[in-house]
Design an enzyme around this catalytic site. Structure first.
Site, short mmCIF file in Angstrom:
data_model
loop_
_atom_site.label_atom_id
_atom_site.label_comp_id
_atom_site.label_asym_id
_atom_site.label_seq_id
_atom_site.Cartn_x
_atom_site.Cartn_y
_atom_site.Cartn_z
N HIS A 163 -22.69 24.53 47.40
CA HIS A 163 -23.31 24.42 48.73
C HIS A 163 -24.80 24.69 48.66
O HIS A 163 -25.23 25.82 48.39
CB HIS A 163 -22.62 25.41 49.67
N HIS B 28 -32.06 21.68 54.39
CA HIS B 28 -30.89 21.83 55.26
C HIS B 28 -31.13 21.41 56.70
O HIS B 28 -30.20 20.96 57.38
CB HIS B 28 -30.40 23.28 55.24
#
Length: 301
Positions: free
Chosen positions: A9, A51
């Site tokens: 991640h 992100h």
């Protein structure tokens, strides 16, 4: 796709600032199945691996370009060219209002010299490492906030799909899984952009859990929040919702997010979390900030 996938991640983000090349190289060395890339377009249409659509919670943009914030006080990736973005330093995620580091026990904020990079640069890093090591680690890109991009006259989905095709990611057999929270956009990727990639519909809200059948028209899997799989705890034992079983009945893989060894509100240990979700709830893969720990756990299980 094989079951029980480890998805790094934002890279090895438990150890290095998220979505930096250094975090991706470290993640690669931990041998996950896939490494994730969140994608936002620059002003000159370069997909940046970051992100959020914002810059001010992971970079020093406020000090370098203090006059470039919008009326809401935020700095947006889409307002800067790729060359301008290269002038910024990336750091561990922090609160832009008070400067406080989000995960205090992770890499110290403001230390070393990390930079933003393009999607193409990261693909070339991972493909280059696959070539030099003989491994076959995949990529797991996410199209971030396509509606915002459309509002800014940008078609991020088409740009991303075209880049993937150029780098050889064309079918479900290729080591690429493409994900998005926006159901209309992901369906557009399958139908209008005619992508044959493995597609995962990310799920955030409870009402989206009722739409599994509609996702089967274009998606191959779902990515729910892991808490949506947990139901109640009775006599020190977790019960699970029907989500994983229902998804499997529809032929959908289940890759929940995000497994963090330093954020274990419901669990006594990271191992307990992984044991429950991988083997008792029977998920097919998971996003983790600590890919080394998940790889080691699955090897031992």
């Amino acid at each position: 796709m094989n079951s029980k996938l480890v998805i790094a991640h934002r890279g090895a983000s438990g150890y290095l600032p998220e979505h930096t090349m250094e975090a991706k190289a470290m993640a690669y060395a931990m041998k996950p199945d896939f490494i994730e890339q969140d994608l936002v377009l620059s002003k000159d249409d370069v997909p940046i691996v970051i992100h959020d659509i914002y810059l001010d919670d992971v970079t020093n943009v406020a000090s370098v370009y203090s006059n470039r914030k919008r009326k809401d006080g935020r700095y947006y990736v889409v307002d800067f060219t790729f060359d301008e973005l290269q002038c910024l330093k990336v750091t561990e995620r922090f609160n832009p209002k008070n400067g406080k580091q989000f995960y205090p026990k992770r890499f110290p904020k403001g230390k070393s010299n990390f930079k933003l990079h393009s999607f193409q640069q990261e693909i070339e890093l991972i493909q280059g490492l696959n070539y030099s090591t003989g491994n076959s680690i995949g990529i797991y890109p996410e199209i971030k906030n396509p509606e915002f991009h459309h509002e800014n006259q940008k078609d991020i989905a088409k740009i991303v799909v075209d880049i993937l095709f150029e780098y050889g990611y064309k079918t479900k057999e290729d080591k690429c899984i493409l994900q998005c929270f926006d159901a209309k956009e992901l369906e557009r990727v399958r139908i209008d952009l005619q992508s044959n990639l493995f597609l995962v519909q990310l799920i955030e809200n409870e009402e989206e859990l009722e739409k599994l059948h509609s996702y089967t028209k274009y998606a191959d899997g779902i990515g729910p929040w892991y808490k949506q799989i947990l139901d109640v705890k009775e006599n020190e034992k977790w019960k699970f919702t029907s989500l994983v079983n229902e998804a499997h009945e529809f032929g959908l893989k289940v890759h929940p997010y995000t497994f963090r060894a330093d954020q274990l509100s419901e669990f006594s240990s990271f191992e307990e979390m992984m044991q429950l979700l991988f083997y008792e709830a029977n998920i097919d893969g998971a996003f983790t900030d600590f890919p080394d720990k998940m790889v080691a756990f699955l090897k031992m299980s």
